[in-house]
Design a protein around this motif. Sequence first.
Motif, PDB file in Angstrom:
ATOM      1  N   TRP A 190      17.606  -6.340  -9.220  1.00  0.00           N
ATOM      2  CA  TRP A 190      16.365  -6.776  -8.678  1.00  0.00           C
ATOM      3  C   TRP A 190      15.213  -5.957  -8.848  1.00  0.00           C
ATOM      4  N   ALA A 191      15.559  -4.393  -8.816  1.00  0.00           N
ATOM      5  CA  ALA A 191      14.869  -3.276  -9.002  1.00  0.00           C
ATOM      6  C   ALA A 191      14.312  -3.178 -10.535  1.00  0.00           C
ATOM      7  N   ALA A 192      15.426  -3.198 -11.522  1.00  0.00           N
ATOM      8  CA  ALA A 192      15.166  -3.158 -12.847  1.00  0.00           C
ATOM      9  C   ALA A 192      14.174  -4.272 -13.393  1.00  0.00           C
ATOM     10  N   ALA A 193      14.377  -5.339 -12.928  1.00  0.00           N
ATOM     11  CA  ALA A 193      13.689  -6.596 -13.315  1.00  0.00           C
ATOM     12  C   ALA A 193      12.173  -6.202 -12.874  1.00  0.00           C
ATOM     13  N   ARG A 194      11.986  -5.525 -11.998  1.00  0.00           N
ATOM     14  CA  ARG A 194      10.328  -5.212 -11.578  1.00  0.00           C
ATOM     15  C   ARG A 194      10.128  -3.838 -12.089  1.00  0.00           C
ATOM     16  N   GLY A 195      10.727  -3.324 -13.081  1.00  0.00           N
ATOM     17  CA  GLY A 195      10.271  -2.205 -13.611  1.00  0.00           C
ATOM     18  C   GLY A 195      10.605  -0.782 -12.973  1.00  0.00           C
ATOM     19  N   ALA A 196      11.583  -0.826 -12.111  1.00  0.00           N
ATOM     20  CA  ALA A 196      11.803   0.347 -11.261  1.00  0.00           C
ATOM     21  C   ALA A 196      13.136   0.966 -11.442  1.00  0.00           C
ATOM     22  N   ARG A 197      13.209   2.232 -11.541  1.00  0.00           N
ATOM     23  CA  ARG A 197      14.820   2.911 -11.720  1.00  0.00           C
ATOM     24  C   ARG A 197      15.337   2.692  -9.938  1.00  0.00           C
ATOM     25  N   TYR A 198      16.323   2.803 -10.166  1.00  0.00           N
ATOM     26  CA  TYR A 198      17.082   2.570  -8.623  1.00  0.00           C
ATOM     27  C   TYR A 198      18.111   3.644  -8.441  1.00  0.00           C
ATOM     28  N   LEU A 199      18.191   3.981  -7.183  1.00  0.00           N
ATOM     29  CA  LEU A 199      19.171   4.736  -6.482  1.00  0.00           C
ATOM     30  C   LEU A 199      19.676   4.418  -5.369  1.00  0.00           C
ATOM     31  N   ASP A 200      20.738   4.193  -4.857  1.00  0.00           N
ATOM     32  CA  ASP A 200      21.313   3.712  -3.697  1.00  0.00           C
ATOM     33  C   ASP A 200      21.927   4.929  -3.030  1.00  0.00           C
ATOM     34  N   GLY A 257       3.164  -8.754  -2.018  1.00  0.00           N
ATOM     35  CA  GLY A 257       4.437  -7.975  -2.400  1.00  0.00           C
ATOM     36  C   GLY A 257       4.063  -6.688  -3.268  1.00  0.00           C
ATOM     37  N   ALA A 258       4.855  -5.890  -3.245  1.00  0.00           N
ATOM     38  CA  ALA A 258       4.625  -4.464  -3.842  1.00  0.00           C
ATOM     39  C   ALA A 258       4.818  -4.607  -5.433  1.00  0.00           C
ATOM     40  N   ASP A 259       4.048  -3.723  -6.072  1.00  0.00           N
ATOM     41  CA  ASP A 259       4.143  -3.513  -7.631  1.00  0.00           C
ATOM     42  C   ASP A 259       5.291  -2.364  -7.561  1.00  0.00           C
ATOM     43  N   LEU A 260       6.462  -2.621  -8.164  1.00  0.00           N
ATOM     44  CA  LEU A 260       7.467  -1.693  -8.327  1.00  0.00           C
ATOM     45  C   LEU A 260       7.406  -0.960  -9.610  1.00  0.00           C
ATOM     46  N   ASP A 315       0.958  -1.185  -0.161  1.00  0.00           N
ATOM     47  CA  ASP A 315      -0.226   0.095   0.116  1.00  0.00           C
ATOM     48  C   ASP A 315       0.847   1.302  -0.005  1.00  0.00           C
ATOM     49  N   ALA A 316       2.006   1.182   0.651  1.00  0.00           N
ATOM     50  CA  ALA A 316       2.703   2.536   0.817  1.00  0.00           C
ATOM     51  C   ALA A 316       3.528   2.703  -0.418  1.00  0.00           C
ATOM     52  N   VAL A 317       3.871   1.469  -1.087  1.00  0.00           N
ATOM     53  CA  VAL A 317       4.487   1.954  -2.344  1.00  0.00           C
ATOM     54  C   VAL A 317       3.642   2.330  -3.581  1.00  0.00           C
ATOM     55  N   ALA A 318       2.412   1.739  -3.362  1.00  0.00           N
ATOM     56  CA  ALA A 318       1.398   2.276  -4.335  1.00  0.00           C
ATOM     57  C   ALA A 318       1.042   3.566  -4.195  1.00  0.00           C
ATOM     58  N   ALA A 319       1.182   4.299  -2.963  1.00  0.00           N
ATOM     59  CA  ALA A 319       0.639   5.666  -2.760  1.00  0.00           C
ATOM     60  C   ALA A 319       1.684   6.651  -3.345  1.00  0.00           C
ATOM     61  N   SER A 320       2.983   6.518  -3.793  1.00  0.00           N
ATOM     62  CA  SER A 320       3.915   7.465  -4.253  1.00  0.00           C
ATOM     63  C   SER A 320       4.722   6.797  -5.230  1.00  0.00           C
ATOM     64  N   LEU A 359       9.640  -5.757   0.359  1.00  0.00           N
ATOM     65  CA  LEU A 359       8.819  -5.506  -1.125  1.00  0.00           C
ATOM     66  C   LEU A 359       8.331  -6.691  -1.845  1.00  0.00           C
ATOM     67  N   ASP A 360       8.838  -7.906  -1.574  1.00  0.00           N
ATOM     68  CA  ASP A 360       8.561  -9.226  -2.101  1.00  0.00           C
ATOM     69  C   ASP A 360       7.473  -9.610  -1.419  1.00  0.00           C
ATOM     70  N   GLY A 361       7.179  -9.312  -0.300  1.00  0.00           N
ATOM     71  CA  GLY A 361       6.157  -9.942   0.392  1.00  0.00           C
ATOM     72  C   GLY A 361       6.642 -11.044   1.159  1.00  0.00           C
ATOM     73  N   ALA A 362       7.793 -11.309   1.408  1.00  0.00           N
ATOM     74  CA  ALA A 362       8.071 -12.503   2.228  1.00  0.00           C
ATOM     75  C   ALA A 362       8.054 -12.296   3.717  1.00  0.00           C
ATOM     76  N   ASP A 363       7.608 -11.109   4.172  1.00  0.00           N
ATOM     77  CA  ASP A 363       7.293 -10.825   5.442  1.00  0.00           C
ATOM     78  C   ASP A 363       5.881 -11.154   5.800  1.00  0.00           C
TER      79      ASP A 363
END
Length: 309
Positions: free
Chosen positions: A113-123, A88-91, A58-63, A80-84
């Motif tokens: 991992w993020a790229a495979a889920r369609g997200a840009r990534y910054l560390d 799982g979050a849609d990235l 839900d948090a990811v979907a908000a922003s 983010l994968d829902g293992a907790d």
Amino acid sequence: MTATTPSPLTVLGTGAMGTALARAWLAAGHPVTVWNRTPSRAEPLAADGAVIAATAADAVAASRLVVACLLDDASVGAALDGADGSDGADLTGRDLVNLTTGTPGDARSRAAWAAARGARYLDGGIMAVPPMIGRPDSGAYVFYSGSAELFAEHRGVLAAVAGTEYVGTEPGLAALHDVALLSAMNGMFAGLLHAFALLRGTDVAPRDLAPRLVSWLGAMAPAAHTTAERLETGDYTKDVVSSLAMQAAGVPTFLRTAEEQGVSPELLLPYLDLMRRRAADGHGEEDTAGMVELLVRRATDPLPSLPVS
């Protein structure tokens, strides 16, 4: 986008640092959604105006902009994968800024991992403690590496909580800079502790030594520039003022003083041992920069045994 333009974002993790970040963004006028695995730890932020999400998904979907500040890299994947135990979050289409402390390898893997889920990534590597966040005069800043486009687009928002320093597109560079600086800090702290330990049982008060230590270490710190130059040129003997042979000759004095004062030399021994080894190998005319050659492992070298789980 600037820091003055309200821009919604999500913060995953409301520990001490995550809470400080969320409060700073809220204070800067940005709408913030927060999530924490233990919901009660996120609730105090509601009074500051944050929206509390029931799940990480839900948090990811908000922003579109999602900032993770969790315990470790495994926690990021679990949330983010829902293992907790959550969904799982849609990235897809999201911009993930990961401020979770990790290794360069963690960052590279998480970027893929993020790229495979369609997200840009910054560390990111945070060079601050929580009380410094959101205070322009504190000197707090964050190393960033990864997507240059993501950083450029959200730089204003990121700068609302701390200074920003982009160090390159390779995702592991922020973590590498972070750990390099923290490693130097820990070496300094080791020396400080040894120095204070030597004074135990004497008439010298720690508060009297402290300003002398600050002055001395401040005077020595610019040696980093000389060391960097020697490492880049490979010439460890140019303009040497205090040779390795001279410094190694002083090692027994350090050890005898520690023995006389009843202090273990264990914080200094690894460094002193490297110094003596390098000098004994015929490099006594160098300064200490050449000791790096003893630290850099070849691919075939075994790792030393370390008490780390």
